[in-house]
Every structure is written in structure tokens, then in C-alpha cells.
Write a protein that holds these residues in place. Structure first.
Motif, mmCIF file in Angstrom:
data_model
loop_
_atom_site.group_PDB
_atom_site.id
_atom_site.type_symbol
_atom_site.label_atom_id
_atom_site.label_comp_id
_atom_site.label_asym_id
_atom_site.label_seq_id
_atom_site.Cartn_x
_atom_site.Cartn_y
_atom_site.Cartn_z
ATOM 1 N N THR A 13 -12.995 -11.539 47.532
ATOM 2 C CA THR A 13 -13.717 -10.864 48.612
ATOM 3 C C THR A 13 -15.163 -11.337 48.684
ATOM 4 O OG1 THR A 13 -12.386 -8.912 48.044
ATOM 5 C CG2 THR A 13 -14.140 -8.610 49.673
ATOM 6 N N PRO A 14 -15.457 -12.299 49.543
ATOM 7 C CA PRO A 14 -16.849 -12.740 49.695
ATOM 8 C C PRO A 14 -17.704 -11.663 50.358
ATOM 9 C CG PRO A 14 -15.461 -13.777 51.350
ATOM 10 C CD PRO A 14 -14.538 -13.041 50.425
ATOM 11 N N GLU A 15 -18.990 -11.648 50.024
ATOM 12 C CA GLU A 15 -19.914 -10.688 50.634
ATOM 13 C C GLU A 15 -20.252 -11.136 52.052
ATOM 14 O OE1 GLU A 15 -22.245 -11.773 47.460
ATOM 15 O OE2 GLU A 15 -22.366 -9.795 46.526
ATOM 16 N N ALA A 16 -20.307 -10.182 52.965
ATOM 17 C CA ALA A 16 -20.650 -10.471 54.361
ATOM 18 C C ALA A 16 -22.137 -10.224 54.566
ATOM 19 C CB ALA A 16 -19.822 -9.601 55.306
ATOM 20 N N ALA A 17 -22.891 -11.305 54.722
ATOM 21 C CA ALA A 17 -24.344 -11.165 54.883
ATOM 22 C C ALA A 17 -24.688 -10.355 56.119
ATOM 23 C CB ALA A 17 -24.989 -12.546 54.951
ATOM 24 N N ALA A 18 -23.880 -10.473 57.166
ATOM 25 C CA ALA A 18 -24.161 -9.745 58.413
ATOM 26 C C ALA A 18 -24.103 -8.238 58.218
ATOM 27 C CB ALA A 18 -23.176 -10.161 59.502
ATOM 28 N N LEU A 19 -23.358 -7.798 57.197
ATOM 29 C CA LEU A 19 -23.254 -6.369 56.893
ATOM 30 C C LEU A 19 -24.128 -5.982 55.706
ATOM 31 C CD1 LEU A 19 -19.399 -5.864 57.357
ATOM 32 C CD2 LEU A 19 -21.229 -5.331 58.976
ATOM 33 N N ASN A 20 -24.956 -6.904 55.252
ATOM 34 C CA ASN A 20 -25.856 -6.662 54.125
ATOM 35 C C ASN A 20 -25.086 -6.235 52.877
ATOM 36 O OD1 ASN A 20 -28.608 -7.008 53.548
ATOM 37 N ND2 ASN A 20 -28.962 -4.810 53.470
ATOM 38 N N GLN A 21 -23.961 -6.911 52.634
ATOM 39 C CA GLN A 21 -23.120 -6.573 51.499
ATOM 40 C C GLN A 21 -23.597 -7.289 50.239
ATOM 41 O OE1 GLN A 21 -19.196 -7.672 52.817
ATOM 42 N NE2 GLN A 21 -18.730 -5.632 53.615
#
Length: 296
Positions: A13-21
Motif C-alpha cells: 500500500t503506497p502512501e498517497a501524497a494527494a491525501l497527505n498519507q
């Protein structure tokens, strides 16, 4: 089993930068997963839910804006949650049904934490609902104002998985007395001890006027952004302005709304009037009011 589950989540599960994860590290996921039991509301903390053995997930639910888990978890374990909905984001069938809430908002501002607090209160059983909260240490006064005087900082400090890391160190807060053998009562060796001292050196003042929420609601109503995100919460993703130009612009905008004095530590973000973050490289104390900045 917890380490294996945590590792599988981080790998797949990569972090989604657009969601500030920013996912917790495997050790941090494991420590929180071992602390909780029973029915747990995971607000913006899907990584910890996935660290739980499948047999321990029966009564728990992930509340998150990211719907990538909706199909796999189904309505039984996933609820789409936009923090702007606050308590309205908790369905009637889930209200007052959780023993625990594990909360890690995508932003550290008062506006966002206020919305999450409303949702958490709606979700937890009363009385006795337990909290595990992660945010910057300077938010301690804010958390006590939102959740009560029983909020306390734990010795365990969370670490993040993303290699680039956050520009500031998070602290972990609970609203109950930790057991001696609690994983949150032990030091996290992933975090340098100097950061714990720095995070406990100061506390950000929480002296906003009550009408701040009204101004925030009005600003949110006028904003056009992903998931009705509050404009003040958007991170600075790029600018052609120099630091001096950015500072001058934000001072001009903040003149009509004085901000409180705040301490910032090395590597901490300077939250400007529009939510833009500027990382400072030393301990500074700023007072922004009436178009002027005083540095102590």
C-alpha cells in the motif's frame, strides 16, 4: 502475526501524497495494535487496522476518505469519512458502539482536530471510551480542550514509514493510565531521545477566540478543494516566492486576524495565515499580530 500483517500492508500500500498519507512504521503499527482491543474506530489510521490479526477485526471499522479499502473490507469494516462532516460522518448504526478510537488526522490544525473530535465523541461508547491520538506535541493543550483534562502524552513516540519522513516529530496521547506492560509505556528506539526532550520543551498556546470556528466554517464554505478540504489545511506544494516574499504576503493577509504566540522547534513547520508551511532551522518564538513578526 501483527508484524507480518503490518509488513504486508506497508509492502502493498503506497502512501498517497494527494491525501497527505504517512503510514506509521511497522514497529509503531504493532505497538498501537497491541494496545487496543474490542471494538475500535480507526479514524484515518487504516495501517493499524490492517496490522491487527484478522480474528481481532470483527467489531472494528476504518473511517477514511480513501476508498481503496471499501471493496475489500465492505460496509462492515469501512466507512467513507470526510472530516468536514464531523459527527455527521458517523452513521447512526455505529454511534456509541466503539470501545476505542485511534486517530491520526491528515493535518495538525485546530480546525481539523475539532472536526475529528466531534466524530470521535459520536463514535465512542459513553462513558469509558479510550483514545489513542497522534499529532505534534505542541497540540497537547488543544487536545485537552477538545477531549478533556485526562489527555496525557505517552513515553512511546510514533515513527513514520515514509523514507522522506515528516518535517516534525509526532507524539502519542491517550486518555487513560497506561498499564506497566503497555507497549505505549516503553520508549520507541526508532525515535532519537533528543526529539522527546524537544517535543516536551514547549506547548503551543490555545487561546483562539470562540468565533474562530465561525470564521473557519465560512472559509470552508467558500473553499473549492478535494473532499471539501479546509483551505487553511492545504500544504504548500510549490511556490516561486522567496521566504521573505512569502512571509511578507502572509503577514499582510494575517493582519486582520492576529495569531497567538507559538514556539517552533528545529524542523517544525511554520503555519502561516493561509496554512502554508515553512520549515525553520532553529528554535524560534514568533508572535504574529498587526502585520508584524517578533522573534524571541
Amino acid at each position: 502475526a501483527i508484524e507480518a500483517s503490518a509488513g504486508a500492508f506497508l509492502t502493498s500500500t503506497p502512501e498517497a501524497a494527494a491525501l497527505n498519507q504517512y503510514w506509521y512504521s511497522r514497529r509503531t503499527m504493532g505497538a498501537i495494535a497491541r494496545e487496543v482491543d474490542g471494538a475500535v474506530a480507526f479514524f484515518s489510521t487504516p495501517s493499524v487496522f490492517h496490522a491487527l490479526p484478522e480474528g481481532s477485526r470483527a467489531a472494528s471499522v476504518v473511517f477514511d476518505l480513501d476508498t481503496q479499502w471499501a471493496a475489500a473490507l465492505g460496509a462492515r469494516h469501512f466507512c467513507r469519512f470526510d472530516y468536514e462532516d464531523g459527527a455527521r460522518g458517523v452513521p447512526e448504526t455505529l454511534r456509541g458502539t466503539f470501545d476505542w478510537a485511534v486517530v491520526d488526522p491528515p493535518f495538525i490544525t485546530r480546525h481539523v482536530w475539532t472536526r475529528y473530535a466531534d466524530a470521535v465523541r459520536a463514535a465512542l461508547k459513553e462513558p469509558g471510551g479510550r483514545l489513542v491520538l497522534t499529532t505534534v506535541g505542541e497540540n497537547e493543550a488543544l487536545l485537552r480542550r477538545l477531549f478533556g483534562a485526562g489527555i496525557r502524552k505517552t513515553p512511546f513516540m510514533p515513527a513514520m514509514h515514509r523514507s522522506s519522513g515528516l518535517p516534525y516529530q509526532y507524539s502519542l496521547f491517550v486518555n487513560y493510565a497506561l498499564a506497566e506492560d503497555s507497549p505505549l509505556a516503553a520508549w520507541n528506539p526508532e525515535v532519537p531521545r533528543a526529539l522527546f526532550a524537544a517535543a516536551n520543551a514547549t506547548r503551543m498556546e490555545d487561546d483562539h477566540d470562540d468565533d474562530d470556528d465561525d470564521r473557519g466554517a465560512a472559509a470552508a464554505a467558500d473553499a473549492s478543494h478535494l473532499g471539501r478540504r479546509h483551505a487553511d489545511d492545504a500544504p504548500l506544494t510549490g511556490t516561486s516566492l522567496s521566504f521573505d516574499e512569502l512571509l511578507a504576503r502572509e503577514l499582510a493577509r494575517s493582519a486582520a486576524q492576529p495569531q497567538p504566540t507559538a514556539w517552533l522547534m528545529r524542523g517544525a513547520p511554520l503555519l502561516m495565515a493561509e496554512g502554508h508551511r515553512v520549515v525553520v532551522d532553529t528554535f524560534v518564538r514568533l508572535h504574529v499580530a498587526e502585520g508584524a513578526v517578533r522573534v524571541y
